[in-house]
Structure formats: C-alpha cells, structure tokens
Design an enzyme around this catalytic site. Structure first.
Site: not given
Length: 728
Positions: A97, A260
């Site tokens: 992020h 993920h």
C-alpha cells in the site's frame, strides 16, 4: 452579539487554526496553488543541511536490520496480536500500500518518500490498521535511526516478510529519502467524502491521472464495482487501475495471486464499531486510529474492512494454494460478519486455518476481485498457466513485486545496497554507461562555436535542449536529457517537439557529433545527449551577449545515448506534455486552466516559483514558443536575453483584453487602443496572481535585468541537470 465566526458564504461556523480563521484557498478556491512549489524544504526537515542519506545508508549493517525484521515477524505483541502468529502478511500489505499509490500518468505517489506516515494516506480507509504495522516497526527504526529511512524500512520490511514466509524475492534497492510533511502536490480526486467515486464519467471513464476507483482506496473495491459483487465487471476496474500503475495483465495476476497467497482480511463484526482514522482520532490515541469496540478490538475481533477472507491453507507460507482453490472449487456468494460481499467454496471441507484458534478450520473464501482472475478470459488464461507452472508464477511475482516497490525510484544508478539485482530492466529506463573519454573545456568551447555556426537558429537550439530535458519528473525520476531519447520514438513525434523542425536540428547536431568523434583522439567522444544540452548552453550565452551580458552557462559532460532496445515506447508515451507553459504550448485533453498546468509541470520539474518565473521570462525573451507563436514575446528584440517580458507585462500605460481567439489576450495602449502584444493565460498569470506579480516586479525594475539573467541561467542549468544523479 455572538463571537462565533461565520462563513460568509454558508453562514456556518468556521474553525480557528494557526493559519487563521480562513485560509486564502477557503476565500478564493480558484486561486492557483503555488504552495506545491515550496514543499519539503529545510524549514520542515529536521536533518542537518549537509545530511547525506546515501552515505549514512552505506554505514548500515543491512544484515543486522534484516535479522531484526525476521525476528519481529513472529514476535507477536498483545496490543496488536499477529494473525497466525506471523506479522509477515501485515508487512506485505503495508509495503504494497505504500508503493501502490504510484500512478504512471504523472509519476506521483509510490513508496519513495515515506508518505504513508502522513495525511491523507495514513488515514485512507484502504490503509486501515497499517498504523499498527508502522508502530511495530518503530523499535527497528529507533535502533538504526538515520541510517535507514522510513521509506526504505517499510519496503524492506515487505521484502523480509516475503522471505520469512519462504518466498525468494528479486532484490531490494535502497535510496528512498524521507520527507517530513504531507505532499500537497498530489491530486487524489475530486471527492469530498471517503469511498465516493465522482472521478468517473461516461461509460466508467476514470479521470486522469487517477489510478484508484474510489477516494481512499489503493486500487479497486474488493467487493466489486461500487460494492456490486460482479467478478467480470471488477476485472475491468482491475485492468484499468493496474495499467495506470504501469502493470500489464501478467504482472497484475502475479501481484494479486502472490499477495493473496498470504494472510487474511478482517471483517469480524460491525464496521460501525470502529473508531475514527488516525488524523481524526483523539489526542490520547497518539496517532493510532481505527480503535474498535467490537469484542477485544484486535486479534480474532479485528475489523479492518468488510470482508473476512483467508485465501490459502498456509497463509504464512509461499504456496500454489491460491490457484488450487481458485480453480478446484466452485464459488457461491455470501456475506462476511461485517456484512460485506465475499465468496465461499461450495461443498468444500474446513481446510483453512483460523488465525488465532488452532482447533478451528474454515472453508476457503475469496474476494470478488479474486474471482476476476478466473472469470475474465485474459486473466484466466494467465492464471491457469501460473497454476500449471509454479516456478513461472514465482518468478513473475518476484519481478512484479520488485517493480511495484521500485517503480518510482528512477534509474538503477540511484539504488543503494548489496541486494540490488544485477539485471537491469527496461522499465528502469536504462542508459549506457560512459565508455569513452569525456570532452574538456577546450572541446566545449570549440563545439559551442560549431553549433552556433550550423545555421540552426539559437532559439531552435534552446528549444531542442528544453524539449529534451524538460520531460523530467521529480515524482518518479523519469525523463530528462540523458539518453537523448528525443531522437527516438515516441518523443521525436510529439506535437510539442515540432517533429519537422526537430528532425532538422538533430540532423545538424549529428553531423557535428560525427565530425568531432571522427577527429578526436585518445578515445574521446561526445554523445548526442551532451551535444543537445550544449547547444542550449551556446544559445543562452549568445542571447545574453545580445542583451549586453557576458555569461557562461555551466555544462558538465557525461550523458550517453540510449538505444531503441532500451526504450519502452508505451512507457515513455505518458511523458508527452499535454501542455508546456514554458514553451507556451497548450495541447488537448487536460481540463485544467493553462496556468494550473504550468504550476503542475513546474512542480514535477522540482522548480520553485522564482525559478519558474525566471524561466518563463527567459523563454519569452528568446521567442522560444512552439510553432513560433508570438504570444508573450513582449519585446522588440526577440532572441536577446532581456527583462522585457516583465517590463512590458507590468506597464500601466497598457491594458489587457480578451481577444477573439479563445485563451488569447491583447495588450492595448490605454490612450490609442492600439494592440501592441498578445499573450496567453500562462503569460498573464505573472501579472494577475499577487505572488507571481511580486516576483515579476523583482525582474522588471531598472536594475533587475542582471539578476534576471543570473537567475535564468541558474534555473536553466538546473533543468538541464535534473536527471544527472551522478552529479549529486
């Protein structure tokens, strides 16, 4: 009588602050933002003026830092317990992020300055609970201090997290220098509320240069577009946003599937029970936000967003389970405990571990955006190939992760540390190393004379040098004169560069280059990149002499010429200027006012308002406008480096009036009404805006020309050397 201050427009109460009751922007919202040109100065920087981060980093025991980070991964703290006993996934998310705000359109965002520590990023909904990740890192930062920046540490923590979970990363380059205040120069979108999406128009056309679907998100809504659980529609959003971050389909699949493979999302309960973000939190929370009153508010009760998803059977170990689960199960729509849309595997056993209870297992779950990797035909093809070829998937993720976390760092010459990979990648915009003896002072003087004798007008030499150097973006350290890519596609064909005229100049310069290199001895050569810049120097010196000033424009050789093979045409296409106020060029496609586009370009070029002002005055004195336009050339001596632009702009015997041509203005004699000059909004803003007018007045005085020439030469040299990281 009430003493409460009222807004004169809305009648609402205003809030007093250290800046005053109302800021100038509150009173006059259309005022141009010159503040973005004066950020990150010594006034906000606590480090000594001579602090050299690169030198400090070279004294760092990098192995010790990595060892401490590895130990941190499994040192679960009661105040914020680690999922599955391992902080690795949290630090992967933090690094992702930090880097994922990058957008290729203007090069802004990214991990390069540690901006995740500041508003608005530290309080974006998509960054919920990353404040805890940075607090977990504080003991490491505290231990090593100024030897490693926050910006480098956050990315390194992501790399170490991956390595600690069994994944082999591609490498790590340090060199990110911290900033010490929020970046006010980044446009994050038009919205005034979190998760709004006014950035779209038409058939879901995303406003440029934005690269996220909603205010406060890094990329896309994991539940689907506007929370609609449609994997195919979500794929469209994914493709657009990742492309704007410079990622192709393969890199996109690798990043989503690779990221993920680890960790989980957190939607244990009602999101309404989560407290305010860090910037809105009470002072006693000391910069921590999102304090939840659901259960313990942490661990198994944590709420970060809406979904409650764990993707794989080994969430703290690299595996191929992501693709196994994606393709081996059919999926049905459900909702998380927080009420968010997500998907659960049909007829699957409880094979997914619980983050805090070893006795519990769960069925596999996925996000809507995960199912896009199966439902979108192009993504599915790549996903199945990665599923069948795990080594290829691992290599693709390693390279995509490296690109994600290093995309805004510029050329590899800026990277620091022993973990920098030996392989150079085309997205790093490589240029050849200097492999020849450089020209000396005598050569420079002789070459200047030859350049001025080519028959190419000095103004055209200056325009060519400017067009080559002014592509530089301080945001992601791309562009600039090094490489001489102005002679290659796509730059040679850009409208702002006047391709037909440019070709003539380049042909003349290449002839001078060939003649010099053929005659030079001892391995001495001059690159075309150096010659282009030197032509600008010669032109400026000639213009100054024509105005009665003897100046020497500084020039340092050492640039080299990139090849077509080293140039990604599509990647460089985003550097094309839609507008360049310095050349009085205004293209199409940008809805902002020309003066706003000028400020934006100046900020990307790391210019201050005084530097921008001097450059505009000098370029107009030279007559250096695209297409030979006369707008702003307020002089009877074009080509001479005078202060006439400022003198005539400020002349109160004249008045300005809109012309018939949109965006053009006429300067008329107040008495006779005769038109003397024409101008654009870019020209007039230096008389209209009070701050810019004050700067123009400095150069418009009777004794201002010498200072103007000096300042113009200094600013010009700065632009020519913006990408000369070897000179820093």
């Amino acid at each position: 009588m009430s003493t409460e201050a009222k807004c004169p427009v809305t009648g609402g109460a205003t809030r007093s602050s250290s800046a005053g009751i109302q800021s100038n922007a509150d009173w006059w919202p259309n005022q141009i933002n010159l503040g973005m040109l004066h950020q990150h100065s010594a006034l906000s920087n606590p480090m000594d003026p001579d602090f050299d981060y690169a030198a400090e980093f070279k004294t760092l025991d990098l192995d010790a830092v990595i060892a401490d980070l590895k130990a941190l991964m499994t040192d679960s703290q009661d105040w914020w317990p680690a999922d599955f006993g391992h902080y690795g996934p949290l630090f992967v998310r933090m690094a992702w992020h930090a880097a994922g705000t990058y957008r290729i359109g203007d090069g802004r965002g990214g991990a390069g300055a540690g901006q995740q520590r500041f508003a608005p990023l530290n309080s974006w909904p998509d960054n919920a609970n990353l404040d805890k990740a940075r607090r977990l890192l504080w003991p490491v930062k505290q231990k090593y201090g100024r030897k490693i920046s926050w910006a480098d540490l956050m990315v390194l923590a992501g790399n170490v997290a991956l390595e600690s979970m069994g994944f082999k990363t591609f490498g790590f380059g340090a060199g990110r220098v911290d900033t010490w205040e929020p970046d006010q120069g980044i446009y994050w979108g038009p919205e005034t509320t979190w998760l709004d999406d006014k950035r779209y128009s038409g058939d879901r056309d995303l406003e440029n240069p934005l690269a996220a679907v909603q205010m406060g998100l890094i990329y896309v809504n994991p539940e689907g577009p506007n929370g609609k659980p449609d994997p195919v529609a979500a794929a469209r959003d994914i493709r657009e946003t990742f492309a704007r971050m410079a990622m192709n389909d393969e890199e996109t699949v690798a990043l989503i599937a690779g990221g993920h493979t680890f960790g989980k999302t957190h939607g244990a309960g009602d999101a309404a029970l989560v407290g305010p973000e860090p910037e809105a939190a009470p002072i006693e929370q000391q910069g921590l936000g999102w304090i939840s009153s659901y259960g313990t508010g942490k661990g198994s009760d944590a709420i970060t967003g809406g979904p409650e998803v764990t993707w794989t059977q080994t969430p703290t170990q690299w595996s191929n389970f992501y693709f196994d689960n994606l393709f081996n199960y059919e999926w049905e729509l459900t909702k998380s405990p927080a009420g968010a849309w997500q998907w659960v595997a049909k007829d699957a056993g409880d094979v997914i571990p619980d983050a805090f209870d070893a006795a519990k297992k769960h069925r596999p779950t996925m996000l809507t955006t995960d199912l896009s990797m199966r439902m979108d035909p192009a993504y599915e093809k790549i996903s199945r190939r990665f599923h069948q070829n795990p080594d290829e998937f691992a290599d693709a993720f390693a390279r995509a992760w490296f690109k994600l976390t290093h995309r805004d760092m510029g050329p590899v010459s800026r990277y620091l540390g022993k973990l920098v990979p030996a392989e150079h990648l085309i997205w790093q915009d490589p240029v050849p190393a200097v492999d020849h003896k450089l020209i000396d002072a005598a050569d420079i003087a002789a070459l200047k004379a030859k350049l001025l004798a080519t028959g190419i007008a000095p103004t055209r030499l200056a325009l060519t040098a400017w067009a080559s150097a002014a592509t530089f973006r301080g945001s992601d350290k791309r562009g600039g004169a090094n490489g001489a890519r102005i002679r290659l596609a796509p730059q040679k064909d850009w409208a702002a560069n006047e391709p037909a005229e440019l070709a003539k100049v380049l042909a003349a310069l290449e002839k001078v280059q060939a003649e010099f290199n053929a005659a030079a001895t001892g391995g001495k050569k001059v690159s075309l990149a150096d010659l282009i810049v030197l032509g600008g120097c010669a032109a400026i010196e000639a213009a100054a002499k024509a105005a009665g000033h003897d100046v020497t424009v500084p020039f340092t050789p050492g640039r080299t010429d990139a090849t077509e093979a080293q140039t990604d045409v599509a990647s460089f296409a985003v550097l094309e200027p839609k507008a360049d106020g310095f050349r009085n060029y205004l293209g199409k496609g940008d809805p902002r006012a020309p003066e706003e586009q000028l400020i934006d370009r100046a900020q990307l070029m790391t210019l201050t308002a005084p530097e921008m002002t001097a450059l505009i005055g000098g370029m107009r004195a030279l007559g250096a406008n695209v297409g030979g336009a006369k707008h702003g050339v307020f002089t009877t001596r074009p080509g001479a480096l005078t202060n006439d632009f400022f003198v005539n702009l400020l002349d109160m015997n004249m008045s300005w009036h809109p012309a018939a041509e949109p965006g053009v203005y006429e300067l008329r004699d107040r008495k006779s009404g005769a038109v003397k000059w024409t101008a654009t909004r870019v020209d007039l803003v230096f008389g209209s805006n009070s701050q810019l007018r004050a700067l123009a007045e400095v150069y418009g005085t009777q004794d201002g020309e010498a200072a103007f020439v000096k300042d113009f030469v200094a600013a010009w040299t700065k632009v020519m050397e913006l990408d000369r990281f070897d000179l820093a």
